[in-house]
Design a protein around this motif. Structure first.
Motif, PDB file in Angstrom:
ATOM      1  N   ALA A   1     -11.690  17.039   3.508  1.00 13.04           N
ATOM      2  CA  ALA A   1     -10.535  16.585   4.281  1.00 13.04           C
ATOM      3  C   ALA A   1     -11.012  15.945   5.578  1.00 13.04           C
TER       4      ALA A   1
ATOM      5  N   ASP B   1      -9.145  15.305   8.314  1.00 16.17           N
ATOM      6  CA  ASP B   1      -8.582  15.913   9.516  1.00 16.17           C
ATOM      7  C   ASP B   1      -7.848  17.201   9.159  1.00 16.17           C
ATOM      8  N   ASN B   2      -7.360  17.896  10.178  1.00 13.49           N
ATOM      9  CA  ASN B   2      -6.719  19.191   9.961  1.00 13.49           C
ATOM     10  C   ASN B   2      -5.429  19.080   9.160  1.00 13.49           C
TER      11      ASN B   2
ATOM     12  N   THR C   1     -14.256  17.521  15.509  1.00 12.25           N
ATOM     13  CA  THR C   1     -13.787  18.449  14.484  1.00 12.25           C
ATOM     14  C   THR C   1     -12.945  17.726  13.440  1.00 12.25           C
ATOM     15  N   GLU C   2     -12.587  16.471  13.718  1.00  7.55           N
ATOM     16  CA  GLU C   2     -11.811  15.654  12.796  1.00  7.55           C
ATOM     17  C   GLU C   2     -12.347  14.226  12.814  1.00  7.55           C
TER      18      GLU C   2
ATOM     19  N   CYS D   1     -15.934  17.222   8.958  1.00  6.93           N
ATOM     20  CA  CYS D   1     -16.746  17.337  10.176  1.00  6.93           C
ATOM     21  C   CYS D   1     -17.564  18.618  10.237  1.00  6.93           C
ATOM     22  N   GLU D   2     -17.334  19.562   9.326  1.00 10.10           N
ATOM     23  CA  GLU D   2     -18.208  20.738   9.242  1.00 10.10           C
ATOM     24  C   GLU D   2     -19.646  20.319   8.943  1.00 10.10           C
TER      25      GLU D   2
ATOM     26  N   ARG E   1     -12.968  21.605   2.096  1.00 14.89           N
ATOM     27  CA  ARG E   1     -13.681  21.761   3.370  1.00 14.89           C
ATOM     28  C   ARG E   1     -13.280  20.635   4.327  1.00 14.89           C
ATOM     29  N   ARG E   2     -13.470  20.877   5.590  1.00 14.89           N
ATOM     30  CA  ARG E   2     -13.283  19.844   6.606  1.00 14.89           C
ATOM     31  C   ARG E   2     -14.570  19.010   6.659  1.00 14.89           C
TER      32      ARG E   2
ATOM     33  N   PHE F   1      -6.422  18.730   5.624  1.00 12.19           N
ATOM     34  CA  PHE F   1      -6.915  20.030   5.178  1.00 12.19           C
ATOM     35  C   PHE F   1      -5.747  20.949   4.815  1.00 12.19           C
TER      36      PHE F   1
ATOM     37  N   CYS G   1      -8.119  11.509   2.859  1.00 16.95           N
ATOM     38  CA  CYS G   1      -7.436  11.268   4.128  1.00 16.95           C
ATOM     39  C   CYS G   1      -5.948  11.097   3.814  1.00 16.95           C
TER      40      CYS G   1
END
Length: 155
Positions: free
Chosen positions: A86, A88-89, A120-121, A111-112, A108-109, A92, A8
């Motif tokens: 990651a 959040d975006n 998504t984050e 939340c995937e 990778r994110r 990432f 993070c």
């Protein structure tokens, strides 16, 4: 997979929580000695600090140890770890800039991996209230359970 790095921004809320949630799930599954978990931040502002006290309390309320000491992610982390997550975006994008063509596929994110929540984050709870820390833990538990499931399928 033998190592996972949670990332993070400051490494005091979301990523150390991810590390602690994943570590407990791995320990409970008898895999704690097989898979290394760590966390880091994209900035070095909090280096050496323990997890945020509010995040630690929320985690301990759910049975997590909430250990760790903030550190900044390094280029060698991207070579060393098998999966770099990651929160959040922005994290990432920072990790993608730090990566090389040889290790970019590992980033990778987080939340995937979530299936229970549409996020998504993983939102940064630092400036919010107590509910924000609970939301972070909800997402982390969801995603970490799915990661554990994938690890077990690979064994």
């Amino acid at each position: 997979m033998s190592s996972i790095l949670f990332v993070c921004m400051g490494n005091i809320c979301r990523s150390p929580s991810g590390e602690n949630v994943m570590r407990k799930l791995l320990d409970d599954a008898g895999l704690g000695d097989s898979i290394r978990c760590d966390s880091a931040g994209t900035i070095g502002f909090h280096v050496g600090n323990p997890p945020d006290p509010r995040m630690s309390q929320a985690g301990r309320n759910r049975g997590y140890a909430m250990t760790g000491s903030a550190r900044k992610v390094t280029p060698s982390d991207l070579d060393e770890f098998d999966l770099i997550l990651a929160m959040d975006n922005e994290n990432f994008a920072d990790l993608e800039r730090l990566s090389t063509p040889a290790n970019r596929h590992k980033v990778r994110r987080f939340c995937e991996f979530c299936i229970q929540y549409p996020n998504t984050e993983v939102p940064d709870p630092y400036y919010g209230g107590a509910r924000g820390f609970e939301i972070v833990l909800d997402l982390l538990e969801d995603g970490c359970k799915q990661i554990l499931k994938q690890i077990k399928e690979q064994l």
